[in-house]
Design a protein around this motif. Structure first.
Motif, short mmCIF file in Angstrom:
data_model
loop_
_atom_site.label_atom_id
_atom_site.label_comp_id
_atom_site.label_asym_id
_atom_site.label_seq_id
_atom_site.Cartn_x
_atom_site.Cartn_y
_atom_site.Cartn_z
N GLN A 56 0.68 -1.37 -0.01
CA GLN A 56 0.00 -0.03 -0.20
C GLN A 56 0.90 1.13 -0.16
N THR A 72 -12.78 6.42 2.59
CA THR A 72 -13.18 4.86 2.12
C THR A 72 -11.70 4.71 1.57
N THR A 73 -11.35 3.50 1.56
CA THR A 73 -10.03 2.88 1.04
C THR A 73 -10.66 2.34 -0.19
N SER A 111 -9.55 1.05 -4.45
CA SER A 111 -8.75 0.24 -5.50
C SER A 111 -9.03 1.09 -6.82
N LEU A 113 -4.18 1.34 -3.77
CA LEU A 113 -5.19 1.39 -2.55
C LEU A 113 -4.67 2.65 -2.01
N ILE A 114 -5.79 3.50 -1.79
CA ILE A 114 -5.57 5.02 -1.39
C ILE A 114 -7.21 5.20 -0.82
N ARG A 115 -6.99 6.21 0.16
CA ARG A 115 -8.08 6.93 0.66
C ARG A 115 -8.10 8.25 0.10
N ALA A 164 -6.21 -3.63 3.86
CA ALA A 164 -7.50 -3.37 3.21
C ALA A 164 -7.67 -4.62 2.19
#
Length: 308
Positions: free
Chosen positions: A6, A80-81, A83, A108-110, A289
């Protein structure tokens, strides 16, 4: 079984920036479609590499958004995480800017931790959506990020993107016939993409043989030399690719249950596909995640030896 890290270096580092167009304020859509975004033709096949047609040269006029496929999942918030898969194009030439094969990799990121083009736009989009966004590089990345992505701020771009939310609990399960397993794209016997799963994944590891080998049969006492291409059930994101990094060797007894089941009683030289639920996979080796995600793995069995 290499797992995707991540990364804190955001989507911009891959020029696969996830760039949507629904703003954060109240999760309401404030960026609308327009002449430039509507001029771009994109197929609606969420989860697979998009086919895109750009009538170049195409001038952009601020951020514009067209939703190609609207998902039916939960609404994404800034925390929210997600994709993200993305492909970036130059609208003046129609050429792709992102590297070949980059679509298979997701970030993967918020949104709240991302660059402006993500933080301002992703919240409010339904899980499972595909969109196209047009604008300048400065619109997408913000002035501070332009140096990192090595693009001129005035360069005119179109970004096609799929956005999904990894499961927070194990997916509901069901029956999975062999002919309903996710499609695998092969290039000279090497997997290059796995399509997202359809419907509910199985409760236990399910295996099908893509091509049968003629070598020794793998037993529970063996150490196995193999290469694995690992993807996420939900969006087909590539999580690891030993076909690129090189084969690994593990005793069957040391492998997660799903991998052991996929390999045992297969013959050396075989190429197999396995769908592995989180309880039978390498959950502790995955980003947090993804620890509730079902995995889809294509494995080439290269050799065996007695485990020492």
């Amino acid at each position: 079984m290499n797992a995707r890290g991540q990364r804190t270096g955001r989507v911009a580092a891959l020029l696969g920036a996830a760039l949507l167009a629904i703003t954060l304020a109240g999760c309401t859509q404030t960026v609308s479609s327009g002449r430039s975004s509507e001029a771009i033709e994109v197929d609606a096949g969420f989860g697979t590499a998009p086919t895109v047609g750009i009538p170049a040269p195409l001038d952009v006029d601020g951020l514009q958004l067209s939703v190609v496929h609207r998902g039916e999942g939960e609404r994404i918030t800034d925390g929210t995480t997600v994709s993200l898969h993305a492909r970036v194009f130059d609208t003046q030439t129609g050429e792709t800017i992102t590297p070949a094969g980059a679509w298979a990799d997701a970030e993967l990121i918020r949104p709240q931790d991302a660059e402006p083009g993500i933080a301002r736009t992703v919240p409010g989009l339904p899980n499972g959506s595909r969109i196209v966004v047009t604008g300048t590089a400065r619109d997408f990345y913000g002035s501070e990020r332009l140096e990192q992505v090595r693009l001129d701020g005035g360069r005119e771009l179109a970004v096609v993107m799929d956005v999904s939310v990894p499961p927070r609990t194990p997916r509901a399960t069901g029956e999975l016939p062999a002919d309903a397993m996710p499609a695998v794209t092969l290039d000279g016997g090497r997997p290059t993409a796995i399509a997202p799963g359809a419907g509910d994944p199985p409760a236990t590891t399910t295996v099908r043989v893509l091509s049968a080998g003629a070598g020794a049969t793998v037993t529970a006492d063996d150490a196995v030399v193999f290469r694995a291409y690992t993807a996420a059930w939900g969006d087909g994101a590539r999580l690891g690719d030993d076909f690129t990094t090189g084969a690994v060797v593990h005793p069957i007894a040391d492998l997660p249950a799903g991998f052991a089941r996929a390999l045992t009683e297969q013959r050396v030289g075989s190429l197999v596909e396995a769908v592995i639920p989180p309880g039978e996979g390498p959950a502790n080796r995955l980003p947090e995640a993804l620890r509730q995600e079902t995995l889809v793995v294509v494995i080439a069995i290269d050799g065996v030896s007695l485990a020492g």
